[in-house]
Design an enzyme around this catalytic site. Structure first.
Site, PDB file in Angstrom:
ATOM      1  N   CYS A 205       0.784  -1.159   0.042  1.00  0.00           N
ATOM      2  CA  CYS A 205       0.060   0.210   0.012  1.00  0.00           C
ATOM      3  C   CYS A 205       0.823   1.086  -0.005  1.00  0.00           C
ATOM      4  CB  CYS A 205      -0.971   0.032   1.091  1.00  0.00           C
ATOM      5  SG  CYS A 205      -0.040   0.100   2.647  1.00  0.00           S
TER       6      CYS A 205
ATOM      7  N   HIS B 266      -4.475   8.922   6.612  1.00  0.00           N
ATOM      8  CA  HIS B 266      -4.719   7.624   6.533  1.00  0.00           C
ATOM      9  C   HIS B 266      -6.092   7.321   6.506  1.00  0.00           C
ATOM     10  CE1 HIS B 266      -4.536   3.200   6.661  1.00  0.00           C
ATOM     11  NE2 HIS B 266      -3.392   3.402   5.913  1.00  0.00           N
TER      12      HIS B 266
END
Length: 621
Positions: A26, A542
């Site tokens: 990611c 995030h």
């Protein structure tokens, strides 16, 4: 220590290459699916200087590298021998992919490596076909037969080439895949199909095995290797280790071979013929209409990656008809794109834009149009419209006059000799017409700044970008909700500060905004994370815990990489309900990833907070 050596150590500490079932990444982490978690040396990994932390989540082992994780992943796939172009795909649950996305991924992944072979052979075959059509040579001489072997061998035995490529795509044994190709290409099958005396062999006297000529076929072998990949995994799982060497390939080949001959081979044949019939029906109704449709959809299909879907159809046409009319239209579309980008070159305001447009024109002429589309025409949208119009008109013209090719070739300037034949004149007119329309229309539609005010406005925008270098003294809340202290965030990577000092917000709505003026430096493919450079402050937003697994479902981006943003500007919009349904905490986390550069980083709020209100104070060291 170099990245190559670090990856070697990581692979050693996770139990070796043979212990890795899958790997992806990611925006900050390498993620592993391992066969045996007991083999992981977690403490050794944590001691590595490149590792910020580790975590286990949903059968995944995660190694936190930081925002430079892409370079580590590139080296990882190199050492593992997996597809370097699949960082996102590997992370996807294939079952969650819609069929169109899956199909496009498969077709592009399989045909990409094979293109050099079929393009080279196709060029020879196209030239020979054109010369025969002109009456320059005949197809009865020994010279023709020898050269035809050079050209036709690849196409006749195409299933072997596709078997190797498909095996890599489906991650199964290449040699067993070739064995499947050998089964359907065995002379007994091919000769029976060519003779046309029987429609099926009777297996065990009662099971009909359909007879088809699989030479030059495309879809049957792809389906066959796809089936092989699952059968091989299943057999390997149930057979004891001591017997794997001989028993696994024996049982796999027997089952997969019959599965291909009885089921997916015939289905693939009918699918290929069905696709060709659909396109052929369009041409039979009206070649002009076929040109209009194909020309109109070609530029946008390249942009979204769907253009590879036409390759099996073209190959099917060569196999059944001996010629194809789609590929000339593909070349027309490329020329339309080149013409529009050439106009953009003359309209560009900066030297950098001219360089990008100029290099895109050259690559487009050579058959690679992605730089032109993504680097130029996505910015000059009116030029994209011009390219589409020119592609439509040019394709309709050559469709009307029946321009065709006799062999698969790449759509580049080097393919022009392959058009030699009765239709060459019409093809040439179509090329010139397309270039003229796309260039002229794009040149007229694209407008430069008309006065000094617009130029000054551009200067002010550039000055705003320079102002981003000013570091903020406080960061605003990226979302509205309840403030969550770093230590209470439900992920040890964040709560232990592995990525830097951070703070969380339990959001009450899906609007995620910029915490400061800055520039978008990173945007995760799965849209769950955004990196911002705010002066000297490096910020990572995030959204959710382990939401990378959602593959972007429920996430909508409002910005793109390289874009300047202002404090409070919306970055993402997320569907909190979908995050909840996926079983993930929706915590929005704001991390200062270069924490070591600051003397003080501390919360500026507690309890409930509105998006845009002060949340964190920062002070340079």
């Amino acid at each position: 220590m170099e990245i190559k050596e670090r990856i070697k150590q990581i692979l050693q500490y996770v139990g070796g290459k043979e212990n890795v079932k899958n790997a992806w990444h990611c925006i900050t982490r390498l993620r592993f699916e391992l066969k045996d978690k007991e083999k992981i040396d977690v403490e050794a990994i944590k001691k590595m200087d490149c590792v910020l932390g580790t975590a286990f989540a949903k059968e995944q082992f995660q190694i936190v590298i930081g925002v430079g994780v892409e370079k580590y992943y590139e080296e990882l796939v190199e050492q593992l021998g997996i597809d370097a172009n699949a960082p996102v795909e590997a992370a996807l649950d294939e079952k969650k992919k819609d069929f169109v996305t899956w199909f496009m991924d498969v077709v592009s992944g399989i045909f990409g490596p094979v293109v050099p072979a079929i393009a080279g052979a196709g060029m020879i075959k196209g030239l020979m076909g054109g010369l025969v059509a002109l009456g320059v040579i005949t197809n009865t001489t020994d010279t023709y037969k020898v050269i035809d072997m050079l050209a036709s061998g690849v196409f006749n035995f195409l299933p072997f080439f596709l078997a190797v490529s498909a095996a890599k795509k489906f991650r199964t044994s290449e040699y067993l895949a070739v064995a499947i190709a050998a089964i359907i290409m065995y002379p007994t099958m091919i000769e029976a199909a060519q003779a046309g005396e029987i429609s099926a062999f009777m297996l065990f006297g009662m099971i009909p095995v359909p007879v088809f000529n699989y030479s030059s076929s495309v879809i049957p072998i792809i389906f066959g290797v796809w089936g092989l990949s699952y059968i091989h995994k299943w057999v390997d799982k149930i057979i004891p280790s001591a017997a794997k060497t001989v028993v696994v390939p024996t049982i796999t080949l027997f089952i997969a071979g019959l599965f291909t001959l009885l089921v997916v081979g015939p289905v693939g044949i009918y699918c290929g013929k069905g696709l060709a019939w659909i396109i052929g029906s369009l041409f039979s109704v009206s070649p002009t209409l076929a040109g209009i449709v194909m020309g109109a959809i070609r530029p946008i299909s390249i942009l979204v990656g769907m253009h590879h879907a036409m390759t099996p159809v073209a190959l099917e046409n060569f196999s059944t008809l001996g010629y194809d009319q789609l590929m000339p239209m593909m070349f027309i579309a490329n020329l339309a794109i080149v013409g529009a980008v050439a106009a953009c070159y003359f309209k560009a305001d900066t030297q950098r834009e001219k360089q990008i447009a100029g290099s895109s024109v050259i690559s487009g002429i050579l058959g690679i149009t992605e730089p032109a589309l993504f680097g130029v025409l996505t910015k000059y949208k009116k030029a994209f419209i011009a390219a589409t119009v020119a592609s439509t008109v040019g394709s309709a013209f050559i469709g009307t006059f029946g321009v065709r090719l006799f062999g698969y070739i790449t759509s580049s300037i080097f393919s022009i000799p392959a058009y030699i034949g009765p239709w060459f004149g019409y093809a040439a007119i179509g090329w010139v017409m397309t270039l003229a329309i796309s260039f002229g229309l794009a040149y007229v539609l694209i407008r430069k700044p008309e006065d000094e005010k617009e130029e000054k406005s551009q200067v002010r925008k550039e000055a705003d970008v320079q102002d981003e270098q000013k570091s903020p003294s406080e960061l605003s809340a990226p979302a509205a909700g309840k403030v969550i202290p770093m230590q209470e965030i439900q992920d040890p990577v964040f709560s232990e500060g592995a990525l830097g000092e951070c703070i969380g917000v339990d959001p009450v709505d899906g609007k995620i905004v910029a915490p400061a003026d800055g520039k978008i430096m990173h945007l995760a493919d799965t849209l769950h994370a955004v990196g911002i450079q705010a002066g000297s402050v490096e910020i990572l937003i995030h959204v959710g815990i382990d939401t990378v697994d959602m593959n972007g479902e429920g996430f909508q981006s409002k910005v793109k990489e390289g874009q300047s943003v202002q404090r409070g500007q919306e970055l993402l919009h997320v569907d909190l309900q979908k995050i909840k349904e996926a079983g993930h905490p929706a915590t929005v986390i704001m991390i200062v990833t270069n924490t070591e550069d600051f003397q003080i980083i501390e919360p500026a709020a507690h309890g409930n907070i509105k998006a845009g209100e002060p949340l964190m104070k920062v002070k340079m060291g």
